[in-house]
Enzyme design. Structure first.
Site, mmCIF file in Angstrom:
data_model
loop_
_atom_site.group_PDB
_atom_site.id
_atom_site.type_symbol
_atom_site.label_atom_id
_atom_site.label_comp_id
_atom_site.label_asym_id
_atom_site.label_seq_id
_atom_site.Cartn_x
_atom_site.Cartn_y
_atom_site.Cartn_z
ATOM 1 N N ARG A 1 45.022 34.152 42.135
ATOM 2 C CA ARG A 1 45.107 33.268 40.978
ATOM 3 C C ARG A 1 45.792 31.966 41.382
ATOM 4 N NH1 ARG A 1 48.598 34.574 37.933
ATOM 5 N NH2 ARG A 1 49.301 36.525 38.840
ATOM 6 N N TYR B 1 37.530 34.041 42.300
ATOM 7 C CA TYR B 1 38.405 35.196 42.529
ATOM 8 C C TYR B 1 39.100 35.729 41.284
ATOM 9 C CZ TYR B 1 41.034 38.383 45.402
ATOM 10 O OH TYR B 1 41.511 39.537 45.984
ATOM 11 N N LYS C 1 42.829 37.928 32.350
ATOM 12 C CA LYS C 1 44.053 37.205 32.023
ATOM 13 C C LYS C 1 43.782 36.080 31.016
ATOM 14 C CE LYS C 1 46.307 40.034 34.309
ATOM 15 N NZ LYS C 1 46.683 40.197 35.669
ATOM 16 N N HIS D 1 51.020 42.102 29.270
ATOM 17 C CA HIS D 1 50.684 42.444 30.663
ATOM 18 C C HIS D 1 51.327 43.799 30.979
ATOM 19 C CE1 HIS D 1 50.778 41.018 35.165
ATOM 20 N NE2 HIS D 1 49.695 41.710 34.897
ATOM 21 N N SER E 1 52.830 40.800 38.356
ATOM 22 C CA SER E 1 51.694 41.069 39.233
ATOM 23 C C SER E 1 52.165 41.660 40.565
ATOM 24 C CB SER E 1 50.934 39.769 39.498
ATOM 25 O OG SER E 1 50.482 39.248 38.277
ATOM 26 N N CYS F 1 53.598 44.469 41.189
ATOM 27 C CA CYS F 1 54.920 45.108 41.140
ATOM 28 C C CYS F 1 54.855 46.552 40.658
ATOM 29 C CB CYS F 1 55.865 44.300 40.271
ATOM 30 S SG CYS F 1 56.331 42.743 41.041
ATOM 31 N N ASP G 1 46.838 47.432 33.359
ATOM 32 C CA ASP G 1 47.183 46.005 33.468
ATOM 33 C C ASP G 1 47.448 45.316 32.133
ATOM 34 O OD1 ASP G 1 47.548 43.876 35.459
ATOM 35 O OD2 ASP G 1 45.825 42.911 34.522
ATOM 36 N N ARG H 1 41.770 43.482 46.887
ATOM 37 C CA ARG H 1 41.688 44.295 45.662
ATOM 38 C C ARG H 1 40.499 45.240 45.681
ATOM 39 N NH1 ARG H 1 45.589 43.049 41.291
ATOM 40 N NH2 ARG H 1 46.852 41.405 42.231
#
Ligand code: GTP
Ligand code: SPV
Ligand code: MN
Length: 659
Positions: A119, A268, A277, A297, A319, A321, A344, A441
Site C-alpha cells: 500500500r 497491488y 481498505k 480493522h 497491518s 501484526c 482483517d 501475500r
C-alpha cells in the site's frame, strides 16, 4: 502520457462520477480536453463478455461514462462463473502475469514490478469539501499523520490528469461485488471497473462477485470503484515482470460525497482490491459513523471452552501484526477450540437487545506469507493449498511456493527461485535479500480454511464479548492488560503504537502511533471517530464488550521474543474468556487490570517464559510513553481531541508517576 490534461473542473456537489463532471464542464465550455476525449462518437461499446443492456440502469450509466473516459478496447462484464475464471486464468498466463504452481491444485504465482509491492499511504487521499471533516488540524503546522486530504478541486484535477484514455488497448472489467453475504441487510454493494485481470481474479476470491450481486442490487446505491493500472497500450515506458503499473502517478482517491473511489497506477493489494481498505474501511467508517455502527480493522474469532461455552472476540492489530494468525490459530491450550469468522475487517453494530454483532465483509484472506508455516499457522497452510493466488513469494523447483519461515517444510533437494527471479537463491549467498518479499501475500478463499466458524456468513453477525487492541511493542508493554471501563478502553485504542512493517512504504522499524490500527484507514477526522466510539457509553441498554490490550512481540535483552506466540496466545484468550465471565483473576496496575499471579494458564507450556519480564512495567518506559502519547494527541489531534481522552491520559500519567 496519452490523455494528459490540465483542466479546471468545479465540483458540482451532485452525486456524479468523474466523467459526468467532465462532460458537464465540457457542455459549459469551461474545460479543454484533448481530441480523444472531446470526440466521443455515440459508438456502441465493444462488449466481449456479458450484456450491457441487462445491467441495472445506473450501473450501465457508470460503466458507459467511464468507458468513454478511459477508452478501453473492450468491456467484460463479470458474471462470477467458472467459465469466466478459466478465461481470466488463460489471459493472465498468456500475458505472463500468473504462472501455475503445479505442485498444488489451481494455485498461481504472480511477481510484480518491484516498485509496486505494498500500500502507498502517502498517495492515498480523502477528498471532502472541508479539510476538517477528513483530518484534524495539527498544531504548529506539523504534517498530519492521520490521513491525507485533498480539496475537491485539486482531486478532480489530479484525476482528470490521469484517467482519460488510461485503459487504451486494454479490457475494462466490470465487477459487481458484495461486501458481506449477498442479500444480507448488513452487506453493501460495489461496482469495480478495472483494467487488470489480476484484480478481477483476486476480487473473485476476496469478495462475492458476479450476476448474483446484480440480482439484489436492483437500482439501488452502490459504491463506485474505478481502478486502472495506468499503463495504456501501446506502452510508453518499459514494463517490469509483465506487471503494468504507474508508480510515479499512483493515487488512491476517495470522494465520499460521490460514493466514489478512484485508484490509479498500482495493481497491488489494498491499492487495487477496492472492496477492502478503500470501501470496507475508509468509506465504510464514514457510513458507520453516520448510521451508528463501526467499521474496523479487526479480525473476528470464536472461542469455545471444554464445556462448550462460546464467545466471540474482535481484535485490532496494525497491518502485519498478527490478525490472520490469531484468527486461525490452533489453541495450544487443551480444551479450547478457536474458529475463524474473519481476519482483517469487522463491521459491527449493536442489535436491538444491545449486543454488539459483527460480520466479516470479506470472502477471502489476503494474508502475509512470510512467517506462515505448519508450526505457526497450520490452518493457513492448509487453506492455501488450492485455488490460491500468491504474489511475490518464491517458488521451488518442484513447482511449490516458498517464503521465510518454511525452511523446514521443503525438500532439501529443491532449488529456490526468489521473488526477484534469482533462480538459485540461497540464504547464504543472497546478501540478506529474502526469498519472498516481506509483504508477499496469499489470496485464498475463506471457505477453505479448516476452522471457519459455522456462523461466519451469518447475516445477523456474531455476538462480540471482547475487543482486543495490540501492536508490535519490543519494549515495556506487557503481554495483556484489561481496560477499567469502556472510556479507558477507547483511550487504550487511541494510544496504540506499533513497530512499522512492510505492509506499506515505511522504511525501518520505527515505533509509530497507530490508533485502533486504523491510522491508514480512517475515512474521517480521528477526533470525531473517538467521539463516535465514546458515544456508546452514553447509550443505556448496550452490553459494551470488555476491552483489552495485548503484545505478543516483547523482546528480551538478547532481542528474542519473550512470549512464544501463535497457538500459545490461546492462553491469553483463555484469561480474557474467564474475565468476561466475571472471574476474579485480575489485579489493578498503573495501566489497567493484569492477570493475578497464577491465573494465566501456563500448564504444558513447552518453554520457560520469564513472566516477571513479560509483565514488568518499567517506570521510565511508561513515563516516556505517556509523554509520547500526550505529544501526539496534542500535536496531531489538537482541537479535535475529546476531553474524556485527555482525562484518561491525565489519570494514566498520575498512576505511572507512582510506579
Ligand atoms: P495484515 O494482513 O497486513 O493486516 O496483517 P495481519 O495483522 O493479519 O498479520 P499476520 O497475522 O499476517 O502476521 C504478520 C506477521 O507476524 C507474520 O510474519 C506472522 O508470522 C507474525 N506473527 C503473527 N502472530 C505472531 C505471534 O504471536 N508471535 C510472533 N512472534 N509473530 C507473529
Ligand atoms: C493491510 O495492509 O492491512 C492488509 C493488506 O491487510 S492490504 O490489502 O494491502 O491493505
Ligand atoms: Mn490488514
Amino acid at each position: 502520457m496519452p490523455g494528459t490534461i490540465k483542466t479546471e473542473i468545479k465540483p458540482t456537489g451532485k452525486n456524479e462520477g468523474l466523467s459526468t463532471q467532465l462532460s458537464t464542464q465540457l457542455l459549459k465550455g469551461t474545460t479543454k480536453l484533448p481530441k480523444s476525449v472531446l470526440v466521443q462518437p455515440k459508438r456502441s461499446f465493444r462488449v466481449i463478455y456479458g450484456d450491457l443492456e441487462r445491467l441495472p440502469h445506473r450501473v450501465r450509466h457508470y460503466v458507459e461514462e467511464n468507458a468513454r473516459l478511459c477508452q478501453p478496447d473492450s468491456i467484460h462484464i463479470c458474471d462470477g462463473s467458472d467459465k469466466e475464471n478459466d478465461l481470466l486464468m488463460y489471459i493472465l498466463q498468456k500475458d505472463g502475469i500468473l504462472k501455475r504452481l503445479p505442485k498444488y491444485d489451481n494455485c498461481w504465482l504472480s511477481t510484480t514490478d518491484p516498485a509496486d509491492v505494498a500500500r502507498v499511504e502517502k498517495k492515498t487521499f480523502m477528498s471532502t469539501k472541508l479539510k476538517r471533516d477528513t483530518i484534524p488540524t495539527p498544531k504548529h503546522g506539523a504534517d498530519c499523520q492521520l490521513g491525507n486530504w485533498m480539496s475537491l478541486e485539486d482531486m478532480d484535477n489530479a484525476l482528470n490528469m490521469r484517467f482519460p484514455d488510461c485503459m487504451k488497448g486494454r479490457t475494462m472489467y466490470v465487477i459487481p461485488f458484495s461486501m458481506g453475504p449477498v442479500g444480507s441487510p448488513l452487506s453493501k454493494i460495489g461496482i469495480e471497473l478495472t483494467d487488470s485481470a489480476y484484480v478481477v481474479a483476486s476480487m473473485r476470491v476476496m469478495t462475492r462477485v458476479g450476476s448474483k450481486v446484480l440480482g439484489v442490487l436492483n437500482d439501488e446505491e452502490f459504491v463506485k470503484c474505478l481502478h486502472s493500472v495506468g499503463s495504456p497500450l501501446p506502452l510508453s515506458r518499459p514494463i517490469h515482470n509483465n506487471w503494468p503499473c504507474n508508480p510515479q502517478n499512483t493515487i488512491i482517491a476517495h470522494i465520499p460525497h460521490r460514493n466514489e473511489i478512484c485508484s490509479f497506477g498500482s495493481g497491488y493489494g489494498g491499492n487495487s482490491l477496492l472492496g477492502k481498505k478503500c470501501f470496507a474501511l475508509r468509506l465504510g467508517s464514514i457510513l458507520a459513523k453516520k448510521e451508528g455502527w463501526l467499521a474496523e480493522h479487526m479480525l473476528i474469532l470464536g472461542i469455545e471452552n471444554e464445556k462448550g461455552q462460546k464467545k466471540y472476540i474482535a481484535a485490532a492489530f496494525p497491518s502485519a501484526c498478527g490478525k490472520t494468525n490469531l484468527a486461525m490459530m490452533n489453541s495450544s491450550l487443551p480444551g479450547y477450540k478457536i474458529t475463524c469468522v474473519g481476519d482483517d475487517i469487522a463491521w459491527m453494530r449493536f442489535d436491538s437487545s444491545g449486543k454488539l454483532r459483527a460480520i466479516n465483509p470479506e470472502a477471502g484472506f489476503f494474508g502475509v506469507a512470510p512467517g506462515t508455516s505448519m508450526k505457526t499457522n497450520p490452518n493457513a497452510m492448509k487453506t492455501v493449498k488450492s485455488n490460491t493466488i500468491f504474489t511475490n513469494v518464491a517458488q521451488t523447483s518442484d513447482g511449490g511456493f516458498f517464503w521465510e519461515g518454511m525452511e523446514d517444510e521443503i525438500s532439501k533437494s529443491v532449488t529456490i527461485e526468489s521473488w526477484l527471479g534469482d533462480k538459485n537463491w540461497s540464504k547464504e549467498d543472497s546478501e540478506g535479500k529474502p526469498a519472498a518479499h516481506p509483504n508477499s501475500r496469499f489470496c485464498t478463499p475463506a471457505a477453505q480454511c479448516p476452522i471457519m466458524d459455522p456462523a461466519w456468513e451469518s447475516t445477523e453477525g456474531v455476538p462480540i464479548d471482547a475487543i482486543i487492541f495490540g501492536g508490535r511493542r519490543p519494549k515495556g508493554v506487557p503481554l495483556v492488560y484489561e481496560a477499567m471501563n469502556w472510556q479507558h478502553g477507547v483511550f487504550m485504542g487511541a494510544a496504540m503504537r506499533s513497530e512499522s512493517t512492510a505492509a506499506a512504504e515505511h522504511a525501518g522499524k520505527v515505533i509509530m502511533h497507530d490508533p485502533f490500527a486504523m491510522r491508514p484507514f480512517f475515512g474521517y477526522n480521528f477526533g470525531d471517530y473517538l467521539k463516535h466510539w465514546l458515544s456508546f457509553q452514553d447509550k443505556p441498554n448496550l452490553q459494551l464488550p470488555r476491552i483489552y490490550h495485548v503484545n505478543w512481540f516483547r523482546k528480551d535483552a538478547n532481542n528474542h521474543f519473550i512470549w512464544p506466540g501463535f497457538g500459545e496466545n490461546a492462553r491469553v484468550l483463555d484469561w480474557v474468556f474467564r474475565r468476561c465471565d466475571g472471574e476474579d483473576s485480575a489485579d489493578m496496575s498503573a495501566i489497567g487490570y493484569v492477570p493475578k499471579q497464577g491465573t494465566l494458564n501456563l500448564s504444558g507450556l513447552k518453554e520457560e517464559v520469564d513472566l516477571k519480564e513479560l509483565f514488568s512495567l518499567p517506570p521510565d518506559f511508561w513515563r516516556d510513553e505517556v509523554v509520547a502519547i500526550g505529544k501526539y494527541f496534542d500535536e496531531q489531534v489538537n482541537q479535535d481531541l475529546p476531553p474524556q481522552i485527555l482525562d484518561e491520559l491525565e489519570k494514566l500519567k498520575q498512576r505511572v508517576a507512582a510506579l
